[in-house]
Design an enzyme around this catalytic site. Structure first.
Site, PDB file in Angstrom:
ATOM      1  N   LYS A  11       0.856  -1.193   0.000  1.00  0.00           N
ATOM      2  CA  LYS A  11       0.000   0.000   0.000  1.00  0.00           C
ATOM      3  C   LYS A  11       0.896   1.250   0.000  1.00  0.00           C
ATOM      4  O   LYS A  11       2.028   1.198  -0.498  1.00  0.00           O
ATOM      5  CB  LYS A  11      -0.974  -0.032   1.171  1.00  0.00           C
ATOM      6  N   HIS A  95      -8.309  -3.352  -6.523  1.00  0.00           N
ATOM      7  CA  HIS A  95      -8.256  -3.455  -5.061  1.00  0.00           C
ATOM      8  C   HIS A  95      -9.418  -2.640  -4.481  1.00  0.00           C
ATOM      9  O   HIS A  95      -9.773  -1.589  -5.014  1.00  0.00           O
ATOM     10  CB  HIS A  95      -6.919  -2.930  -4.540  1.00  0.00           C
ATOM     11  N   GLU A  97      -9.656  -0.655  -2.113  1.00  0.00           N
ATOM     12  CA  GLU A  97      -9.367   0.750  -1.808  1.00  0.00           C
ATOM     13  C   GLU A  97      -9.416   1.601  -3.084  1.00  0.00           C
ATOM     14  O   GLU A  97      -9.818   2.762  -3.060  1.00  0.00           O
ATOM     15  CB  GLU A  97      -8.005   0.861  -1.102  1.00  0.00           C
ATOM     16  N   GLY A 173      -7.426  -4.963   6.828  1.00  0.00           N
ATOM     17  CA  GLY A 173      -6.850  -4.036   7.796  1.00  0.00           C
ATOM     18  C   GLY A 173      -7.640  -3.915   9.088  1.00  0.00           C
ATOM     19  O   GLY A 173      -7.396  -3.021   9.893  1.00  0.00           O
ATOM     20  N   GLY A 234      -0.872  -5.511   5.726  1.00  0.00           N
ATOM     21  CA  GLY A 234      -0.082  -5.096   6.887  1.00  0.00           C
ATOM     22  C   GLY A 234       1.078  -6.030   7.211  1.00  0.00           C
ATOM     23  O   GLY A 234       2.200  -5.572   7.480  1.00  0.00           O
TER      24      GLY A 234
END
Ligand code: PGA
Length: 252
Positions: A11, A95, A97, A173, A234
């Site tokens: 990211k 994705h 996001e 996340g 992450g």
């Protein structure tokens, strides 16, 4: 037998100094992972640094998005041929996001998929439902629509060289992972949806799970029949965690 695949999605994280250490550690740890392909999808400005650090060995290099256009007046965008020049073998498309924050539509995601494949880059197509959609019982409708948009545009054969990643938005996340059975159910649904158009393509298609995958839960998720690896956010920023997840893919 489909090969296992674990991709890291950094990211918008990193710095030259932090990347150097992370790339060095991940590269050293992934050389002996027989049967598992590993990739890291890094921010655009670090592609050159990562290409240099990885020198064509594992993990292979990926990017996080790509323009659907080949060239021209698209300020701020990066084309698939540019990614290819920097040695990208993979690129994430769709994705969640990108879909939710940047408003990418199913049609635009499909166009990005086509642009990546056209430049010889393997599209890693991300699909997933929101919490509200899951709670309304609409998971299959949503991921089916996202998948169909790409198959309708690119043709089912284009999936023969691609990878899917099922990422429920409510698990990204959040520390809340889909249960192995929830992941398996959606993966089996996606595979059957592809099989309805081409059984052979469906059989060979790698489908990754993403959403709060950690070293502690990777093995049980990767043990499911239709889960072929993971897309890791992450935990891909911590070398030992990412390597433990890659190892879980080998054993699973
Ligand atoms: P996460 O992210 O592992 O931090 O949940 C996954 C992703 O967004 O690809």
């Amino acid at each position: 037998m489909r090969g296992r695949f674990v991709a890291g999605n950094w990211k918008m994280n990193g710095s030259l100094a932090a990347n150097a250490a992370l790339l060095q550690a991940v590269s050293a740890g992934t050389q002996s992972l027989a049967g598992v392909e590993c990739a890291v999808c890094v921010p655009f400005p670090y592609l050159a640094q990562a290409a240099q650090a990885l020198k064509g060995a594992l993990p292979v290099l990926g990017a996080q998005t790509v323009s659907e256009h080949a060239a021209g007046a698209y300020t701020g965008e990066v084309s698939a041929s540019m990614l290819a020049e920097f040695g990208c073998r993979y690129v994430l498309v769709g994705h969640s996001e990108r879909r939710s924050i940047f408003g990418e539509s199913d049609a635009q995601v499909a166009a990005k998929f086509v642009a990546a494949a056209g430049a010889g880059i393997v599209p890693l197509l991300c699909l997933g439902e929101s919490l509200a959609e899951r709670e309304a019982g609409r998971t299959e409708e949503v991921v089916g629509r996202q998948l169909d948009a790409v198959m309708d545009t690119a043709g089912v054969q284009a999936l023969a060289g691609a990878v899917l990643a099922y990422e429920p938005v409510w698990a990204i996340g959040t520390g809340r992972t889909a249960s192995p059975q929830q992941a398996q159910d959606v993966h089996a649904f996606l595979r059957s949806r592809v099989a309805a158009r081409d059984a052979k393509v469906a059989q060979g298609l790698r489908i990754l799970y993403g959403g709060s995958v950690k070293a502690s839960n990777a093995s049980e998720i990767f043990a499911m029949a239709d889960v072929d690896g993971g897309l890791i956010g992450g935990a891909s920023l911590v070398a030992n965690d990412f390597l433990a997840i890659c190892n879980a893919a080998r054993k699973g």
